[in-house]
Design an enzyme around this catalytic site. Structure first.
Site, PDB file in Angstrom:
ATOM      1  N   GLU A   1      10.725  -8.107  -2.255  1.00  0.00           N
ATOM      2  CA  GLU A   1      11.083  -6.806  -1.659  1.00  0.00           C
ATOM      3  C   GLU A   1      10.296  -6.683  -0.366  1.00  0.00           C
ATOM      4  O   GLU A   1       9.151  -6.234  -0.361  1.00  0.00           O
ATOM      5  CB  GLU A   1      10.709  -5.671  -2.621  1.00  0.00           C
ATOM      6  CG  GLU A   1      11.422  -5.715  -3.957  1.00  0.00           C
ATOM      7  CD  GLU A   1      12.870  -5.236  -3.880  1.00  0.00           C
ATOM      8  OE1 GLU A   1      13.265  -4.667  -2.844  1.00  0.00           O
ATOM      9  OE2 GLU A   1      13.600  -5.431  -4.863  1.00  0.00           O
ATOM     10  N   LEU A   2      10.912  -7.099   0.745  1.00  0.00           N
ATOM     11  CA  LEU A   2      10.159  -7.253   1.990  1.00  0.00           C
ATOM     12  C   LEU A   2      10.563  -6.207   3.031  1.00  0.00           C
ATOM     13  O   LEU A   2      11.169  -5.197   2.697  1.00  0.00           O
ATOM     14  CB  LEU A   2      10.345  -8.682   2.505  1.00  0.00           C
ATOM     15  CG  LEU A   2      10.196  -9.773   1.421  1.00  0.00           C
ATOM     16  CD1 LEU A   2      10.427 -11.156   1.985  1.00  0.00           C
ATOM     17  CD2 LEU A   2       8.836  -9.680   0.734  1.00  0.00           C
TER      18      LEU A   2
ATOM     19  N   PHE B   1       0.812  -1.225   0.000  1.00  0.00           N
ATOM     20  CA  PHE B   1       0.000   0.000   0.000  1.00  0.00           C
ATOM     21  C   PHE B   1       0.842   1.270   0.000  1.00  0.00           C
ATOM     22  O   PHE B   1       0.387   2.320  -0.425  1.00  0.00           O
ATOM     23  CB  PHE B   1      -0.922   0.012   1.235  1.00  0.00           C
ATOM     24  CG  PHE B   1      -0.214   0.358   2.510  1.00  0.00           C
ATOM     25  CD1 PHE B   1      -0.010   1.694   2.869  1.00  0.00           C
ATOM     26  CD2 PHE B   1       0.288  -0.626   3.360  1.00  0.00           C
ATOM     27  CE1 PHE B   1       0.671   2.027   4.031  1.00  0.00           C
ATOM     28  CE2 PHE B   1       0.963  -0.304   4.517  1.00  0.00           C
ATOM     29  CZ  PHE B   1       1.156   1.028   4.850  1.00  0.00           C
TER      30      PHE B   1
ATOM     31  N   CYS C   1       9.414   1.573   3.310  1.00  0.00           N
ATOM     32  CA  CYS C   1      10.221   0.395   3.627  1.00  0.00           C
ATOM     33  C   CYS C   1      11.603   0.830   4.094  1.00  0.00           C
ATOM     34  O   CYS C   1      12.254   0.132   4.857  1.00  0.00           O
ATOM     35  CB  CYS C   1      10.313  -0.522   2.420  1.00  0.00           C
ATOM     36  SG  CYS C   1      10.769   0.348   0.939  1.00  0.00           S
TER      37      CYS C   1
ATOM     38  N   LYS D   1      -1.442  -6.907  -9.221  1.00  0.00           N
ATOM     39  CA  LYS D   1      -2.388  -7.025  -8.104  1.00  0.00           C
ATOM     40  C   LYS D   1      -1.937  -6.033  -7.044  1.00  0.00           C
ATOM     41  O   LYS D   1      -1.001  -6.277  -6.293  1.00  0.00           O
ATOM     42  CB  LYS D   1      -2.354  -8.455  -7.538  1.00  0.00           C
ATOM     43  CG  LYS D   1      -3.629  -8.911  -6.916  1.00  0.00           C
ATOM     44  CD  LYS D   1      -4.003  -8.545  -5.531  1.00  0.00           C
ATOM     45  CE  LYS D   1      -3.191  -8.528  -4.329  1.00  0.00           C
ATOM     46  NZ  LYS D   1      -3.776  -7.610  -3.316  1.00  0.00           N
TER      47      LYS D   1
HETATM   48  P1  NAD Z   1       1.389  -6.958   3.004  1.00  0.00           P
HETATM   49  O1  NAD Z   1       2.405  -8.037   3.037  1.00  0.00           O
HETATM   50  O2  NAD Z   1       0.302  -6.994   4.000  1.00  0.00           O
HETATM   51  O3  NAD Z   1       0.676  -6.923   1.564  1.00  0.00           O
HETATM   52  C1  NAD Z   1       1.392  -6.789   0.362  1.00  0.00           C
HETATM   53  C2  NAD Z   1       0.568  -7.321  -0.796  1.00  0.00           C
HETATM   54  O4  NAD Z   1       0.437  -8.742  -0.679  1.00  0.00           O
HETATM   55  C3  NAD Z   1      -0.839  -6.778  -0.889  1.00  0.00           C
HETATM   56  O5  NAD Z   1      -1.152  -6.529  -2.237  1.00  0.00           O
HETATM   57  C4  NAD Z   1      -1.677  -7.927  -0.326  1.00  0.00           C
HETATM   58  O6  NAD Z   1      -3.006  -7.930  -0.787  1.00  0.00           O
HETATM   59  C5  NAD Z   1      -0.923  -9.121  -0.845  1.00  0.00           C
HETATM   60  N1  NAD Z   1      -1.106 -10.376  -0.102  1.00  0.00           N
HETATM   61  C6  NAD Z   1      -1.524 -10.543   1.183  1.00  0.00           C
HETATM   62  N2  NAD Z   1      -1.526 -11.854   1.509  1.00  0.00           N
HETATM   63  C7  NAD Z   1      -1.106 -12.529   0.416  1.00  0.00           C
HETATM   64  C8  NAD Z   1      -0.866 -13.903   0.130  1.00  0.00           C
HETATM   65  N3  NAD Z   1      -1.076 -14.858   1.045  1.00  0.00           N
HETATM   66  N4  NAD Z   1      -0.398 -14.239  -1.095  1.00  0.00           N
HETATM   67  C9  NAD Z   1      -0.145 -13.303  -2.021  1.00  0.00           C
HETATM   68  N5  NAD Z   1      -0.361 -11.981  -1.815  1.00  0.00           N
HETATM   69  C10 NAD Z   1      -0.833 -11.594  -0.607  1.00  0.00           C
HETATM   70  O7  NAD Z   1       2.207  -5.571   3.080  1.00  0.00           O
HETATM   71  P2  NAD Z   1       1.661  -4.079   3.200  1.00  0.00           P
HETATM   72  O8  NAD Z   1       1.136  -3.857   4.578  1.00  0.00           O
HETATM   73  O9  NAD Z   1       0.805  -3.717   2.047  1.00  0.00           O
HETATM   74  O10 NAD Z   1       3.020  -3.250   3.019  1.00  0.00           O
HETATM   75  C11 NAD Z   1       3.924  -2.945   4.038  1.00  0.00           C
HETATM   76  C12 NAD Z   1       5.131  -3.854   3.987  1.00  0.00           C
HETATM   77  O11 NAD Z   1       5.742  -3.797   2.704  1.00  0.00           O
HETATM   78  C13 NAD Z   1       6.221  -3.437   4.950  1.00  0.00           C
HETATM   79  O12 NAD Z   1       6.752  -4.583   5.567  1.00  0.00           O
HETATM   80  C14 NAD Z   1       7.255  -2.773   4.060  1.00  0.00           C
HETATM   81  O13 NAD Z   1       8.575  -2.777   4.579  1.00  0.00           O
HETATM   82  C15 NAD Z   1       7.150  -3.591   2.836  1.00  0.00           C
HETATM   83  N6  NAD Z   1       7.680  -2.872   1.682  1.00  0.00           N
HETATM   84  C16 NAD Z   1       8.892  -3.253   1.185  1.00  0.00           C
HETATM   85  C17 NAD Z   1       9.453  -2.581   0.106  1.00  0.00           C
HETATM   86  C18 NAD Z   1      10.778  -2.975  -0.437  1.00  0.00           C
HETATM   87  O14 NAD Z   1      11.083  -2.563  -1.541  1.00  0.00           O
HETATM   88  N7  NAD Z   1      11.582  -3.746   0.255  1.00  0.00           N
HETATM   89  C19 NAD Z   1       8.747  -1.520  -0.483  1.00  0.00           C
HETATM   90  C20 NAD Z   1       7.506  -1.161   0.039  1.00  0.00           C
HETATM   91  C21 NAD Z   1       6.991  -1.851   1.126  1.00  0.00           C
END
Ligand code: NAD
Length: 511
Positions: free
Chosen positions: A265-266, A163, A299, A187
């Site tokens: 990218e976590l 998001f 992130c 997605k």
């Molecule tokens: P999230 O993991 O909750 O969701 C990310 C995406 O995954 C969403 O589109 C969600 O709908 C989808 N999703 C959820 N469950 C799933 C599943 N079981 N299988 C497949 N897809 C699924 O993350 P968030 O709250 O949207 O974002 C915040 C996180 O993202 C933070 O941890 C942040 O550090 C990380 N982030 C990392 C980077 C990077 O480049 N390293 C960049 C931006 C954000």
């Protein structure tokens, strides 16, 4: 309502209040739930989206594959022209799209615009790649043989995004996937569907101008069901996932299980080290922007501050002063530095993290309050916060995606680097110093173990020309610049025999 107040933004981007179709595969549709998008400033519904389903995703994969057959045959410099059209279309829509990001995600307007600019930048980068992408020519050990490498598209890139960067993360992937000859299925996060619809509309229009099937860049909004279906689908030849470590760990396993390629990218747990020989003024300004900006929801947000003990008190005094001057408020208002958290759930995470700090013997040194009275009370606002902790506390090991900066002290550089490295995540890191030997130690083999290793700039604010991503539980993926484009390709090692004879490698003689 938010919608009526910002009507011009929605009109400019072709969005309605209720009937926004959240699936695009050459046509706009949607057969899933109707999901509202909320304004984090007051939790009012902005507009509704008819989201997609795994069935919609299935059709999207088919449509993308058809379009990609045409696209992959287009000479790469010609693909570059399409990047240029996309770039120009985004430039035209920079203002309304930036405003929509601010409205739906909640980051301040300059950052909303900045993130659209990032997509523009990466399209320019892709245009450059279209004339410079090269494979190697390798000396062959056999007479009359030529050996070379080809880089061809893998097919379809599935993009699951978080998001917090509802435009830029898609932008990095889309631009590089396209220039290398792939199609994309996106997605987005379920809470930023409006932005994804607006972006897809702009990109589709640009494709159309070049008579390319617009289904090349498909969109399927929706929740976990769509994300899981994409993860399992063999037609997502590359699965680029940006999100939490918790979800990414599962996604990575599933994609590995089907021998797909993943780019993960976590989460991060980024630190700034402040040495006693640095410019403290510069450091303080950088820290404030890195820890408070985007309300701690980048992130690359600075979450840990590791300060040489001799300068700790001076630096913290300066930061405390700066923190209390930060204007928290509506991200659309001028002068506001810190907007709301994206969801109500994030407010709970903020509260829990601070309880944990206290339970483990840490201390809140500035901020620490949820803003639940006054004009901001209906939104997800919290005070930017600093704590004083020890580096071994559990609360410091985890990423809480909120504006909390944990501060701690160190005595020697080795100790500071050890603290920096002694967490599970490995995204971004930074040191403030004027000592060249400190700098080279920091970027060397005994230095920071992160993917992003900065000096005298904060942990955030990456340029698109470098490869972006991190080590360890951050997932190991790299996106955007440098040679990241290779991940969207299959590498062919080609040996061509023009000798008329059949000499074998390693000098083997078959008799
Ligand atoms: P999230 O993991 O909750 O969701 C990310 C995406 O995954 C969403 O589109 C969600 O709908 C989808 N999703 C959820 N469950 C799933 C599943 N079981 N299988 C497949 N897809 C699924 O993350 P968030 O709250 O949207 O974002 C915040 C996180 O993202 C933070 O941890 C942040 O550090 C990380 N982030 C990392 C980077 C990077 O480049 N390293 C960049 C931006 C954000």
């Amino acid at each position: 309502s938010t919608f009526d107040k910002h009507r011009s933004v929605f009109d400019a981007l072709g969005l309605d209040k209720t009937n926004n179709k959240g699936v695009f595969d050459g046509e706009w549709k949607g057969s899933g739930n109707i999901v509202p998008s909320y304004n984090p400033v007051n939790n009012e519904i902005i507009a509704e989206v008819i989201t997609g389903t795994p069935d919609d995703l299935n059709t999207a994969f088919e449509k993308v594959a058809e379009a990609q057959k045409i696209w992959r045959e287009m000479p790469i410099p010609k693909r570059g022209h399409v990047m240029l059209t996309m770039r120009n279309a985004l430039v035209e829509n920079l203002q309304p799209l930036g405003e929509l990001v601010a409205l739906e995600m909640g980051k301040i307007l300059p950052e909303g615009i900045g993130e659209v600019q990032e997509y523009i930048d990466v399209l320019e980068y892709a245009l450059g790649l279209s004339r410079s992408m090269q494979g190697a020519i390798i000396p062959s050990e056999r007479p009359g043989h030529a050996m070379l490498e080809t880089w061809n598209p893998l097919g379809t890139v599935g993009i699951i995004s978080a998001f917090n960067f509802p435009v830029a993360v898609y932008g990095w992937n889309c631009a590089i996937a396209l220039i290398t000859g792939n199609g994309t299925v996106w997605k987005p996060a379920p809470t930023t569907s409006l932005v994804s619809i607006a972006v897809t509309r702009i990109i589709a229009k640009a494709l159309k101008q070049h008579d390319i099937p617009t289904s090349l860049c498909a969109l399927v909004t929706g929740g976990t069901d769509v994300g899981e279906a994409m993860t399992h689908d063999k037609r997502a030849h590359v699965l680029s996932f940006t999100g939490s470590t918790k979800v990414g760990r599962e996604v990575g396993k599933v994609v590995q299980g089907r021998f797909g390629k993943s780019i993960l990218e976590l989460g991060g747990n980024n630190a700034i080290i402040v040495t006693d020989d640095c410019d403290l003024d510069l450091a303080a300004r950088a820290i404030l922007f890195a820890a408070v900006g985007t309300a701690g929801q980048r992130c690359t947000t600075t979450r840990r501050l590791i300060v040489q003990e001799t300068v700790y008190d001076t630096l913290i005094e300066r930061l405390k002063k700066a923190y209390t001057q930060v204007k928290v408020g509506d991200p659309m208002d001028k002068g506001v530095l810190c907007g709301p958290l994206h969801t109500k759930e994030a407010v709970e995470i903020y509260k829990k993290a601070l309880e944990r700090v206290k339970a483990e013997g840490g201390e809140i040194i500035v901020g620490g309050r949820v803003i639940d009275s006054g004009p901001l009370k209906d939104g997800n606002f919290v005070e930017p916060t600093m704590t004083r902790v020890r580096p071994d506390m559990e609360v410091v090991q985890n990423e809480a995606f909120v504006p909390i900066l944990h501060t701690m002290t160190y005595k020697t550089l080795d100790e500071a680097i050890a603290i920096n490295n002694n967490v599970a995540q490995g995204l971004s890191s930074s040191i403030f110093t004027s000592n060249p030997s400190t700098i080279f130690k920091w970027i060397g083999p005994s230095g920071s173990d992160c993917g992003i290793i900065n000096v005298n700039i904060p942990t955030n604010g990456a340029e698109i020309g470098g490869a972006f991503g991190g080590e360890k539980e951050t997932g190991g993926g790299r996106e955007s610049g440098s040679d990241s484009w290779k991940q969207y390709c299959r590498r062919g090692t080609c040996t061509i025999n023009y000798s008329g004879a059949l000499p074998l490698a390693q000098g083997i003689n078959f008799g």
